[in-house]
Design a protein around this motif. Structure first.
Motif, PDB file in Angstrom:
ATOM      1  N   GLU A  89       0.843  -1.195   0.000  1.00 34.25           N
ATOM      2  CA  GLU A  89       0.000   0.000   0.000  1.00 34.25           C
ATOM      3  C   GLU A  89       0.882   1.251   0.000  1.00 34.25           C
ATOM      4  N   ARG A  90       0.492   2.252  -0.840  1.00 35.52           N
ATOM      5  CA  ARG A  90       1.313   3.471  -1.008  1.00 35.52           C
ATOM      6  C   ARG A  90       0.809   4.597  -0.116  1.00 35.52           C
ATOM      7  N   TYR A  91       1.781   5.304   0.519  1.00 33.24           N
ATOM      8  CA  TYR A  91       1.461   6.437   1.393  1.00 33.24           C
ATOM      9  C   TYR A  91       2.311   7.629   0.972  1.00 33.24           C
ATOM     10  N   PRO A  92       1.727   8.604   0.254  1.00 35.55           N
ATOM     11  CA  PRO A  92       2.493   9.789  -0.133  1.00 35.55           C
ATOM     12  C   PRO A  92       2.616  10.747   1.056  1.00 35.55           C
ATOM     13  N   LEU A  93       3.820  11.269   1.267  1.00 36.11           N
ATOM     14  CA  LEU A  93       4.073  12.209   2.358  1.00 36.11           C
ATOM     15  C   LEU A  93       4.643  13.497   1.800  1.00 36.11           C
ATOM     16  N   ALA A  94       4.108  14.614   2.242  1.00 39.77           N
ATOM     17  CA  ALA A  94       4.643  15.929   1.889  1.00 39.77           C
ATOM     18  C   ALA A  94       5.427  16.452   3.087  1.00 39.77           C
ATOM     19  N   ALA A  95       6.128  17.560   2.902  1.00 39.61           N
ATOM     20  CA  ALA A  95       6.951  18.141   3.966  1.00 39.61           C
ATOM     21  C   ALA A  95       6.133  18.318   5.243  1.00 39.61           C
ATOM     22  N   GLY A  96       6.713  17.843   6.351  1.00 36.76           N
ATOM     23  CA  GLY A  96       6.079  17.960   7.656  1.00 36.76           C
ATOM     24  C   GLY A  96       5.217  16.777   8.052  1.00 36.76           C
ATOM     25  N   GLU A  97       4.901  15.903   7.116  1.00 35.23           N
ATOM     26  CA  GLU A  97       4.051  14.757   7.437  1.00 35.23           C
ATOM     27  C   GLU A  97       4.893  13.586   7.936  1.00 35.23           C
TER      28      GLU A  97
END
Length: 191
Positions: free
Chosen positions: A149-157
């Motif tokens: 399963e894919r989990y995209p993370l942006a800055a701060g996450e």
């Protein structure tokens, strides 16, 4: 008595050894095992009564991940500065550079800064069941796949996941670099 007086060295050793051991959350028994010395040796050194050989000092310093002079020095030696060149870096995967966040050993934890070149991909290393991983995206976008399963993370996450599951990291941007911090809290073997 001046700080550099040779008779103050046992007191410095006792204080430094106890402080370093406590900082690393180690019991005397755990440190003794890691250094391959009897527990009584650690107890004697911490009481200021020990008269260690150079070989014992080398073993204890190695188990704590510090130079011998940090065990013997006056209080000013409790601060240590690493140059960027002294902090070990290694390449892993395609385009991922990893360096230790804390260059001293921390019991049961791994803390790393991960720099991702554009489009970089890296497979994670599965750990023992019970291990917990935390990844904080500092900048850019990192996609972490856990058990398919894919989990995209942006800055701060931040993403937390079981470290024993198959996982991988990918910089989602083919044009810009990304960076994150990985903290792995290791499960104790046999627990």
């Amino acid at each position: 008595m001046p700080a550099d007086d040779p008779s103050s060295i046992p007191a410095h050793l006792a204080r430094n050894l106890a402080g370093l051991r406590h900082t690393r959350s180690l019991t005397q028994e755990q440190l003794a095992k890691a250094a391959s010395v009897p527990r009584s040796t650690i107890a004697n050194l911490e009481s200021g009564e020990g008269n260690p050989s150079l070989a014992v000092l080398v073993k204890v310093a190695g188990a704590l991940g510090v130079p011998i002079d940090e065990l013997l020095a006056s209080p000013r030696a409790l601060v240590r500065h690493w140059s960027a060149a002294e902090v070990a870096k290694r390449q892993k995967g395609r385009g991922v550079t990893i360096r230790e966040l804390v260059p001293e050993p921390v019991p049961d934890e791994m803390m790393e800064v991960m720099d991702f070149a554009p489009g970089a991909v890296m497979a994670g290393t599965p750990h023992l069941p019970g291990t917990r991983e935390f990844f904080t995206c500092l900048h850019g976008q990192v996609v972490i796949s856990v058990a398919g399963e894919r989990y995209p993370l942006a800055a701060g996450e931040v993403l937390a996941f079981p470290g024993n599951l198959p996982h991988s990291y990918q910089n989602a941007d083919a044009l810009a670099a990304a960076q994150g911090v990985s903290v792995v809290v290791l499960a104790k073997a046999g627990v």
